[in-house]
Design an enzyme around this catalytic site. Structure first.
Site, PDB file in Angstrom:
ATOM      1  N   ASP A   1       0.853  -1.193   0.000  1.00  0.00           N
ATOM      2  CA  ASP A   1       0.000   0.000   0.000  1.00  0.00           C
ATOM      3  C   ASP A   1       0.888   1.242   0.000  1.00  0.00           C
ATOM      4  O   ASP A   1       1.726   1.400   0.888  1.00  0.00           O
ATOM      5  CB  ASP A   1      -0.884  -0.053   1.262  1.00  0.00           C
ATOM      6  CG  ASP A   1      -1.748   1.178   1.419  1.00  0.00           C
ATOM      7  OD1 ASP A   1      -1.933   1.904   0.424  1.00  0.00           O
ATOM      8  OD2 ASP A   1      -2.249   1.395   2.543  1.00  0.00           O
TER       9      ASP A   1
ATOM     10  N   ASN B   1      -0.382   4.632  -0.350  1.00  0.00           N
ATOM     11  CA  ASN B   1      -1.006   5.878   0.131  1.00  0.00           C
ATOM     12  C   ASN B   1      -1.743   5.686   1.447  1.00  0.00           C
ATOM     13  O   ASN B   1      -2.569   6.507   1.834  1.00  0.00           O
ATOM     14  CB  ASN B   1      -1.946   6.449  -0.931  1.00  0.00           C
ATOM     15  CG  ASN B   1      -3.054   5.470  -1.276  1.00  0.00           C
ATOM     16  OD1 ASN B   1      -2.964   4.286  -0.948  1.00  0.00           O
ATOM     17  ND2 ASN B   1      -4.098   5.945  -1.914  1.00  0.00           N
TER      18      ASN B   1
ATOM     19  N   ASP C   1      -4.181   3.739   2.603  1.00  0.00           N
ATOM     20  CA  ASP C   1      -5.626   3.544   2.756  1.00  0.00           C
ATOM     21  C   ASP C   1      -5.905   2.068   3.076  1.00  0.00           C
ATOM     22  O   ASP C   1      -7.045   1.621   3.076  1.00  0.00           O
ATOM     23  CB  ASP C   1      -6.396   3.986   1.501  1.00  0.00           C
ATOM     24  CG  ASP C   1      -6.004   3.182   0.267  1.00  0.00           C
ATOM     25  OD1 ASP C   1      -5.068   2.338   0.350  1.00  0.00           O
ATOM     26  OD2 ASP C   1      -6.624   3.380  -0.790  1.00  0.00           O
TER      27      ASP C   1
ATOM     28  N   ASP D   1      -1.567  -1.181  -4.053  1.00  0.00           N
ATOM     29  CA  ASP D   1      -1.843  -0.381  -5.249  1.00  0.00           C
ATOM     30  C   ASP D   1      -0.625  -0.367  -6.187  1.00  0.00           C
ATOM     31  O   ASP D   1       0.431  -0.905  -5.848  1.00  0.00           O
ATOM     32  CB  ASP D   1      -2.236   1.048  -4.854  1.00  0.00           C
ATOM     33  CG  ASP D   1      -1.279   1.616  -3.811  1.00  0.00           C
ATOM     34  OD1 ASP D   1      -0.063   1.577  -4.072  1.00  0.00           O
ATOM     35  OD2 ASP D   1      -1.736   2.052  -2.733  1.00  0.00           O
TER      36      ASP D   1
ATOM     37  N   ASP E   1      -4.307  -9.731 -16.081  1.00  0.00           N
ATOM     38  CA  ASP E   1      -5.365 -10.731 -15.999  1.00  0.00           C
ATOM     39  C   ASP E   1      -6.499 -10.284 -16.919  1.00  0.00           C
ATOM     40  O   ASP E   1      -6.891  -9.112 -16.886  1.00  0.00           O
ATOM     41  CB  ASP E   1      -5.875 -10.792 -14.544  1.00  0.00           C
ATOM     42  CG  ASP E   1      -6.113 -12.203 -14.071  1.00  0.00           C
ATOM     43  OD1 ASP E   1      -6.875 -12.922 -14.737  1.00  0.00           O
ATOM     44  OD2 ASP E   1      -5.555 -12.577 -13.019  1.00  0.00           O
TER      45      ASP E   1
ATOM     46  N   ASP F   1      -8.604 -15.655 -17.566  1.00  0.00           N
ATOM     47  CA  ASP F   1      -9.377 -16.196 -16.452  1.00  0.00           C
ATOM     48  C   ASP F   1     -10.465 -17.165 -16.944  1.00  0.00           C
ATOM     49  O   ASP F   1     -11.085 -16.928 -17.982  1.00  0.00           O
ATOM     50  CB  ASP F   1     -10.045 -15.011 -15.736  1.00  0.00           C
ATOM     51  CG  ASP F   1     -10.785 -15.421 -14.487  1.00  0.00           C
ATOM     52  OD1 ASP F   1     -10.131 -15.902 -13.552  1.00  0.00           O
ATOM     53  OD2 ASP F   1     -12.021 -15.260 -14.439  1.00  0.00           O
TER      54      ASP F   1
ATOM     55  N   GLU G   1      -6.365 -20.403 -18.080  1.00  0.00           N
ATOM     56  CA  GLU G   1      -6.675 -21.109 -16.844  1.00  0.00           C
ATOM     57  C   GLU G   1      -7.756 -22.130 -17.174  1.00  0.00           C
ATOM     58  O   GLU G   1      -8.815 -21.775 -17.689  1.00  0.00           O
ATOM     59  CB  GLU G   1      -7.203 -20.107 -15.800  1.00  0.00           C
ATOM     60  CG  GLU G   1      -7.432 -20.729 -14.445  1.00  0.00           C
ATOM     61  CD  GLU G   1      -8.519 -20.039 -13.615  1.00  0.00           C
ATOM     62  OE1 GLU G   1      -9.419 -19.389 -14.177  1.00  0.00           O
ATOM     63  OE2 GLU G   1      -8.467 -20.192 -12.392  1.00  0.00           O
TER      64      GLU G   1
ATOM     65  N   HIS H   1      -3.709 -17.430  -5.923  1.00  0.00           N
ATOM     66  CA  HIS H   1      -4.579 -16.720  -4.966  1.00  0.00           C
ATOM     67  C   HIS H   1      -5.878 -17.463  -4.666  1.00  0.00           C
ATOM     68  O   HIS H   1      -6.701 -16.959  -3.915  1.00  0.00           O
ATOM     69  CB  HIS H   1      -4.890 -15.333  -5.536  1.00  0.00           C
ATOM     70  CG  HIS H   1      -5.627 -15.440  -6.852  1.00  0.00           C
ATOM     71  ND1 HIS H   1      -5.024 -15.882  -8.016  1.00  0.00           N
ATOM     72  CD2 HIS H   1      -6.918 -15.225  -7.162  1.00  0.00           C
ATOM     73  CE1 HIS H   1      -5.910 -15.915  -8.984  1.00  0.00           C
ATOM     74  NE2 HIS H   1      -7.073 -15.522  -8.500  1.00  0.00           N
ATOM     75  N   ASP H   2      -6.074 -18.611  -5.284  1.00  0.00           N
ATOM     76  CA  ASP H   2      -7.311 -19.377  -5.061  1.00  0.00           C
ATOM     77  C   ASP H   2      -7.084 -20.590  -4.165  1.00  0.00           C
ATOM     78  O   ASP H   2      -7.991 -21.414  -4.002  1.00  0.00           O
ATOM     79  CB  ASP H   2      -7.874 -19.873  -6.402  1.00  0.00           C
ATOM     80  CG  ASP H   2      -8.370 -18.735  -7.269  1.00  0.00           C
ATOM     81  OD1 ASP H   2      -8.757 -17.694  -6.706  1.00  0.00           O
ATOM     82  OD2 ASP H   2      -8.370 -18.884  -8.501  1.00  0.00           O
TER      83      ASP H   2
HETATM   84  C1  NOJ Z   1     -10.511 -17.726 -11.363  1.00  0.00           C
HETATM   85  C2  NOJ Z   1      -9.831 -16.720 -10.493  1.00  0.00           C
HETATM   86  O1  NOJ Z   1      -8.516 -17.137 -10.253  1.00  0.00           O
HETATM   87  C3  NOJ Z   1     -10.663 -16.600  -9.238  1.00  0.00           C
HETATM   88  O2  NOJ Z   1     -10.012 -15.862  -8.230  1.00  0.00           O
HETATM   89  C4  NOJ Z   1     -11.985 -16.009  -9.600  1.00  0.00           C
HETATM   90  O3  NOJ Z   1     -12.834 -15.998  -8.476  1.00  0.00           O
HETATM   91  C5  NOJ Z   1     -12.669 -16.817 -10.705  1.00  0.00           C
HETATM   92  N1  NOJ Z   1     -11.778 -17.213 -11.764  1.00  0.00           N
HETATM   93  C6  NOJ Z   1     -13.789 -16.001 -11.323  1.00  0.00           C
HETATM   94  O4  NOJ Z   1     -13.266 -14.949 -12.058  1.00  0.00           O
HETATM   95 CA    CA Z   2      -3.452   2.119  -1.320  1.00  0.00          CA
END
Ligand code: NOJ
Ligand code: CA
Length: 572
Positions: free
Chosen positions: A33, A35, A37, A41, A110, A219, A268, A346-347
């Site tokens: 981050d 700034n 908040d 970013d 992405d 995605d 993906e 991240h999933d």
């Molecule tokens: C795959 C992404 O990696 C995930 O984070 C997202 O929730 C779904 N696609 C829907 O966009």
């Molecule tokens: Ca920020």
């Protein structure tokens, strides 16, 4: 080795940049981050470019940065041409691209093509017959009339289940129709059978290419086509996943947008047969250059658990299946396409907590996982924080979680009979939020991520696990990552040939990667107990180059301690 050049339409000897790349995945909201908040970013990311450069990565994939109501942290795009105010503005993005390029780093954005936000102007028009553009945009989405039961009660068109846990249909009073959403109800699916819609998405991609982007991560790419007969089936995933026609859409996008602009594309998609894998990322095909698949990601689900089912059910790790997944992909694409390797994104839960051991063997298992992955051929993606061994979250309250999926699934667990404690532990073990807590830069307030309370709590272990501490320590997980990345380049690890040893063994993870100049042997114990190896190979000439306990001479029979891992090199 030959590489297919889509521009020339032929096989050539030249290697593409992404075949030598080490990609670093940035979850922008939680990286840095600038700034104060509480939200990561672009300027925060820019301030860390020297760090990334020094780590040795040379491509950066940034999670969606477009304008969004943030129902799914930006995967719900409300305007593809605008930058989310949370992350900065277009000048910051252009500045980021230029500064990354100045350091010889490529930029990958992405691209969300399967759905938009329900706040996108296309959907605003599509759902409202009084909107001047209603007729133009209605068919950009997927609508069905309600069904009725014998008593005349309205019923959903099908009983399909969304990826986030509830039904895939949401009723829209104004048109007396349901719209399809395979993720959250704020993410209506786009209709890829509509030509105008496709062209509008192509224009989006082109616009960002003109801003200087080098690649895209596409995605949900195997969900673009649906079964328009809409049969009942529960959960019904087969009716909106990997249907043959989605390859036609991807091919069209590749031929018209990615190929001519020399853009690296990685898709993906869930699983794939050999035939499909080649369609996605074979050198001679036009869809993608590489594929992100999940073959190795959930090798520890307990199918007998019906209270927290599917990916949520934590069971014993099936080490064989992890090895077999990597092996399958290398064999399938052998000479015909390029492999992408990664532990998690991240999933998923944090890899060190998921497949390693974050309590007793933090350092050992973190290094073992690093050797295993980064000594393999292919192009790796490292997920932010993996390089310092960040762990799963330690949240105590449901309200500490942020992911939209968590809330639907928590209710499901309770309805299946889970107690609050069981449901909470399940979320701590398996939810996507595990990978999304802020990066732990140092031991100052909020782990140096922000001076304000972050949008999501920092893991309380930040004074023990943070970058500042590990940078100074040659034996840290961070130092191991940095050294492995240097070695990857020096030794052309990405070009090698992978061969597993004793692949059906459920405790060890052993393989060789043979490059033009050397053979690298990784010997490791993927468990918390001691194991004995029985290496049926010629062991002469190997020198130990990495270890997470002590330097040991290679032997056919070696007693390996918990998570013990060693990398050997034999010159050719
Ligand atoms: C795959 C992404 O990696 C995930 O984070 C997202 O929730 C779904 N696609 C829907 O966009
Ligand atoms: Ca920020």
């Amino acid at each position: 080795m030959y590489f297919f050049n889509r521009n020339k339409g032929e096989c050539v000897m030249e290697k593409k940049w992404w075949q030598d790349a080490i990609i670093y995945q940035i979850y922008l909201r939680s990286f840095k981050d600038s700034n104060n908040d509480g939200i990561g970013d672009f300027n925060g990311l820019i301030s860390k470019l020297d760090y990334l450069n020094d780590l040795g990565v040379n491509a950066i994939w940034v999670s969606p940065h477009y304008q969004s109501p943030m129902d799914d942290n930006g995967y719900d795009v409300s305007n593809y041409y605008k930058v989310s105010k949370d992350y900065g503005n277009i000048d910051n993005v252009v500045d980021f691209i230029e500064k990354a390029h100045a350091r010889d780093m490529k930029v990958i954005f992405d691209l969300v093509l399967n759905h938009t936000s329900d706040e996108h102007e296309w959907f605003e028009a599509a759902k409202d017959p009084s909107h001047p553009d209603h007729l133009k945009y209605h068919d950009y989405y997927i609508w069905q009339k309600p069904k009725y039961d014998n008593e005349g009660n309205k019923k959903m068109p099908t009983n399909w289940r969304s990826w986030f846990g509830g039904p895939v249909w949401e009723y829209n009073e104004k048109t007396d129709e349901y719209y399809l959403h395979i993720f959250s109800k704020k993410m209506p699916d786009l209709n890829w059978r509509n030509e105008n819609m496709k062209n509008d998405l192509k224009a989006v991609a082109k616009w960002w290419i003109d801003k200087g982007v080098d690649g895209f991560r596409v995605d949900a790419s195997n969900h673009l086509e649906k079964n328009w007969d809409f049969p009942d089936a529960h959960p019904g995933y087969e009716h909106f996943s990997s249907l043959p026609k989605h390859h036609e859409y991807l091919e069209e996008f590749g031929v018209e947008i990615f190929g001519p602009n020399d853009i690296m594309a990685m898709g993906e998609a869930g699983g794939a047969t050999k035939e499909e894998a080649i369609k996605y990322c074979g050198y001679e095909n036009n869809e993608f250059d590489m594929l992100i698949h999940f073959g190795h990601c959930w090798a520890d689900c307990d199918d007998s658990n019906h209270i927290t089912p599917g990916k949520w059910s934590k069971g014993k790790i099936d080490v064989k299946s992890i090895k077999n997944s990597f092996n399958k992909w290398f064999k399938m694409l052998n000479g015909e396409g390029w492999n992408l390797i990664y532990w998690h994104n991240h999933d998923h839960p944090r890899i060190l907590s998921h497949y390693g051991n974050d309590s007793v063997y933090h350092n050992e298992s973190g290094k073992m996982l690093a050797y295993i992955l980064y000594m393999m051929p292919g192009t790796p993606i490292v997920y932010q924080g993996e390089e310092i061994g960040m762990t799963n979250v330690d949240y105590e309250n449901l309200t500490d979680f942020r992911d939209v999926e968590v809330y639907t699934e928590y209710d499901n667990f309770l309805s299946f009979g889970a107690t609050h404690e069981v449901a909470m532990q399940t979320l701590r073990d398996r939810s996507r939020d595990n990978a999304r807590s802020p990066f732990q830069w140092d031991s100052s307030i909020n782990a140096g991520f922000s001076s304000t309370t972050p949008w999501m709590n920092v893991n309380r272990n930040f004074s023990a696990i943070n970058l500042e501490k590990q940078i100074k320590d040659e034996t840290s997980i961070y130092s191991t990552y940095k050294s492995l990345f240097k070695l990857r380049k020096e030794e052309n690890i990405s070009d090698g040939i992978l061969e597993f040893i004793d692949i059906e063994n459920d405790s060890s993870f052993i393989y060789t990667n043979e490059t033009k100049t050397a053979i690298f042997l990784v010997v490791s114990n993927f468990t918390t107990h001691k194991i004995m190896t029985n290496l049926d190979i010629d062991i002469n000439g190997y020198e130990n180059i990495y270890n997470n306990y002590t330097n040991r001479e290679l032997n056919k029979e070696m007693k390996l301690l918990p998570y013990e891992a060693l990398v050997y090199k034999k010159k050719k």
